[in-house]
Design an enzyme around this catalytic site. Structure first.
Site, mmCIF file in Angstrom:
data_model
loop_
_atom_site.group_PDB
_atom_site.id
_atom_site.type_symbol
_atom_site.label_atom_id
_atom_site.label_comp_id
_atom_site.label_asym_id
_atom_site.label_seq_id
_atom_site.Cartn_x
_atom_site.Cartn_y
_atom_site.Cartn_z
ATOM 1 N N SER A 90 -20.963 25.221 6.576
ATOM 2 C CA SER A 90 -20.885 25.461 8.023
ATOM 3 C C SER A 90 -20.070 24.351 8.664
ATOM 4 O O SER A 90 -20.114 23.193 8.204
ATOM 5 C CB SER A 90 -22.286 25.465 8.635
ATOM 6 O OG SER A 90 -22.196 25.508 10.057
ATOM 7 N N TYR A 111 -30.326 21.525 9.864
ATOM 8 C CA TYR A 111 -29.467 22.556 9.252
ATOM 9 C C TYR A 111 -28.083 21.960 8.976
ATOM 10 O O TYR A 111 -27.512 22.149 7.902
ATOM 11 C CB TYR A 111 -29.388 23.749 10.206
ATOM 12 C CG TYR A 111 -28.359 24.795 9.884
ATOM 13 C CD1 TYR A 111 -28.598 25.790 8.930
ATOM 14 C CD2 TYR A 111 -27.133 24.827 10.556
ATOM 15 C CE1 TYR A 111 -27.641 26.774 8.662
ATOM 16 C CE2 TYR A 111 -26.179 25.798 10.299
ATOM 17 C CZ TYR A 111 -26.442 26.768 9.347
ATOM 18 O OH TYR A 111 -25.495 27.737 9.085
HETATM 19 P P1 NAP Z 1 -27.416 36.699 8.349
HETATM 20 O O1 NAP Z 1 -26.572 37.699 9.052
HETATM 21 O O2 NAP Z 1 -28.698 36.276 8.964
HETATM 22 O O3 NAP Z 1 -27.656 37.224 6.853
HETATM 23 C C1 NAP Z 1 -28.372 36.405 5.977
HETATM 24 C C2 NAP Z 1 -28.441 37.081 4.631
HETATM 25 O O4 NAP Z 1 -29.120 36.196 3.728
HETATM 26 C C3 NAP Z 1 -29.245 38.365 4.644
HETATM 27 O O5 NAP Z 1 -28.679 39.245 3.693
HETATM 28 C C4 NAP Z 1 -30.625 37.904 4.188
HETATM 29 O O6 NAP Z 1 -31.393 38.930 3.566
HETATM 30 C C5 NAP Z 1 -30.251 36.867 3.183
HETATM 31 N N1 NAP Z 1 -31.286 35.872 2.889
HETATM 32 C C6 NAP Z 1 -31.841 34.973 3.742
HETATM 33 N N2 NAP Z 1 -32.715 34.205 3.098
HETATM 34 C C7 NAP Z 1 -32.731 34.619 1.818
HETATM 35 C C8 NAP Z 1 -33.442 34.238 0.663
HETATM 36 N N3 NAP Z 1 -34.352 33.225 0.691
HETATM 37 N N4 NAP Z 1 -33.203 34.890 -0.497
HETATM 38 C C9 NAP Z 1 -32.291 35.897 -0.548
HETATM 39 N N5 NAP Z 1 -31.585 36.311 0.509
HETATM 40 C C10 NAP Z 1 -31.819 35.682 1.687
HETATM 41 O O7 NAP Z 1 -26.605 35.329 8.121
HETATM 42 P P2 NAP Z 1 -25.033 34.995 8.183
HETATM 43 O O8 NAP Z 1 -24.725 34.594 9.567
HETATM 44 O O9 NAP Z 1 -24.259 36.054 7.524
HETATM 45 O O10 NAP Z 1 -25.017 33.661 7.308
HETATM 46 C C11 NAP Z 1 -24.594 33.649 5.970
HETATM 47 C C12 NAP Z 1 -24.285 32.204 5.599
HETATM 48 O O11 NAP Z 1 -23.282 31.702 6.490
HETATM 49 C C13 NAP Z 1 -25.474 31.269 5.716
HETATM 50 O O12 NAP Z 1 -25.439 30.342 4.658
HETATM 51 C C14 NAP Z 1 -25.224 30.563 7.047
HETATM 52 O O13 NAP Z 1 -25.832 29.310 7.088
HETATM 53 C C15 NAP Z 1 -23.711 30.477 7.046
HETATM 54 N N6 NAP Z 1 -23.095 30.310 8.358
HETATM 55 C C16 NAP Z 1 -23.225 31.259 9.315
HETATM 56 C C17 NAP Z 1 -22.612 31.058 10.544
HETATM 57 C C18 NAP Z 1 -22.696 32.045 11.671
HETATM 58 O O14 NAP Z 1 -22.329 31.707 12.814
HETATM 59 N N7 NAP Z 1 -23.149 33.268 11.423
HETATM 60 C C19 NAP Z 1 -21.901 29.868 10.784
HETATM 61 C C20 NAP Z 1 -21.794 28.931 9.775
HETATM 62 C C21 NAP Z 1 -22.391 29.155 8.568
HETATM 63 P P3 NAP Z 1 -32.382 39.909 4.443
HETATM 64 O O15 NAP Z 1 -31.504 40.557 5.459
HETATM 65 O O16 NAP Z 1 -32.910 40.900 3.481
HETATM 66 O O17 NAP Z 1 -33.426 39.030 5.010
#
Ligand code: NAP
Length: 242
Positions: A137, A151
């Site tokens: 991130s 985080y």
């Molecule tokens: P998201 O839309 O909330 O999706 C998270 C995904 O991870 C879902 O498929 C969820 O499964 C799964 N998950 C969560 N905990 C888990 C676990 N313990 N075991 C297996 N699967 C798990 O999140 P996102 O925004 O796409 O984020 C993805 C990555 O990008 C993360 O590492 C986050 O920190 C990083 N990131 C995101 C942003 C942003 O602005 N969105 C910015 C920087 C970094 P379920 O749906 O089944 O619960």
């Protein structure tokens, strides 16, 4: 032989966009998620619609036995060539004075322990080289003040994990890189209590808008693919200038 890639957290957001993108590029894909069976089925259907093979498993990446099960299942698709370490969580946005210990532990468990467990499995199983992309991130360098310092600190650990793994695994032909997204429109912001964060933050993003998950998926696909054959240990910022 088609590349075989494991994606953690593939049911929604960046992981789902990556699964769809890589399937279009000819990858067979095993992805895991935690509880959103409905979204997982949709992603799996989209993978199959491209003609590629796909496996979706409800696996908690913090559980070593379940992680082993995920990689065992992926082996049915062929020799593992790729891992996208993506499953991550935040916790309610707020100052460190309000941080609950349970939330702190969950963020460390999912975003760090889970990543290390999956990287370990990949390192054990990539016998003919491969590529790992860790989803970090932009918070890793911004610090997340007033929002989620814990985080941000764990995401900085992701960057260090990337550098160490890249050096350790390079002699075996395994490249390891990270992407560092900025503010991307996914469900993660609702979970942290601010669903409209991408819109609210637009003013302070140099490109003037939040990013789309497909824009991160493109960077992940690049780092996994042959155009990045001499790239390892890199953290690619995908943050609209943040
Ligand atoms: P998201 O839309 O909330 O999706 C998270 C995904 O991870 C879902 O498929 C969820 O499964 C799964 N998950 C969560 N905990 C888990 C676990 N313990 N075991 C297996 N699967 C798990 O999140 P996102 O925004 O796409 O984020 C993805 C990555 O990008 C993360 O590492 C986050 O920190 C990083 N990131 C995101 C942003 C942003 O602005 N969105 C910015 C920087 C970094 P379920 O749906 O089944 O619960």
């Amino acid at each position: 032989m088609a590349p075989v890639t494991v994606i953690t957290g593939g049911s929604r957001g960046i992981g789902a966009a990556t699964a769809r993108r890589l399937a279009h590029q000819g990858h067979d894909i095993a992805f895991c998620y935690r509880r959103d069976h409905h979204s997982a089925r949709q992603v799996l259907a989209d993978i199959h619609a491209t003609g590629r093979r796909g496996i979706a498993l409800a696996v908690d990446t913090t559980d070593p036995d379940q992680v082993t099960g995920l990689f065992d299942a992926a082996a049915d698709l062929g020799d593992l060539t790729g891992l996208v370490n993506n499953a991550g969580v935040t916790s309610p946005i707020g100052p460190i004075t309000d941080l609950r210990v349970d939330d702190l532990r969950t963020v460390v468990e999912v975003n760090l322990v889970g990543y290390v467990l999956c990287a370990q499995q990949a390192a054990r199983r990539m016998n003919t080289g491969g590529a790992v992309v860790n989803v970090s991130s932009a918070a890793a360098t911004l610090g997340g003040p007033g929002e989620y310092i814990h985080y941000a600190a764990v995401k900085a650990a992701t960057d260090t994990l990337t550098i160490g793994l890249a050096k350790e695994l390079a002699p075996r032909g395994i490249r390891v890189n990270a992407v560092a997204p900025g503010i991307i429109r996914t469900d993660i912001h609702a979970v942290s209590g601010m669903p409209d964060r991408p819109e609210r933050a637009a003013d302070r993003i140099p490109l003037g808008r939040a990013g789309d998950a497909t824009e991160v998926a493109g960077a992940i696909a690049f780092l996994l693919g042959p155009d990045a054959s001499y790239t390892t240990g890199a953290v690619l910022r995908v943050a609209g200038g943040l």
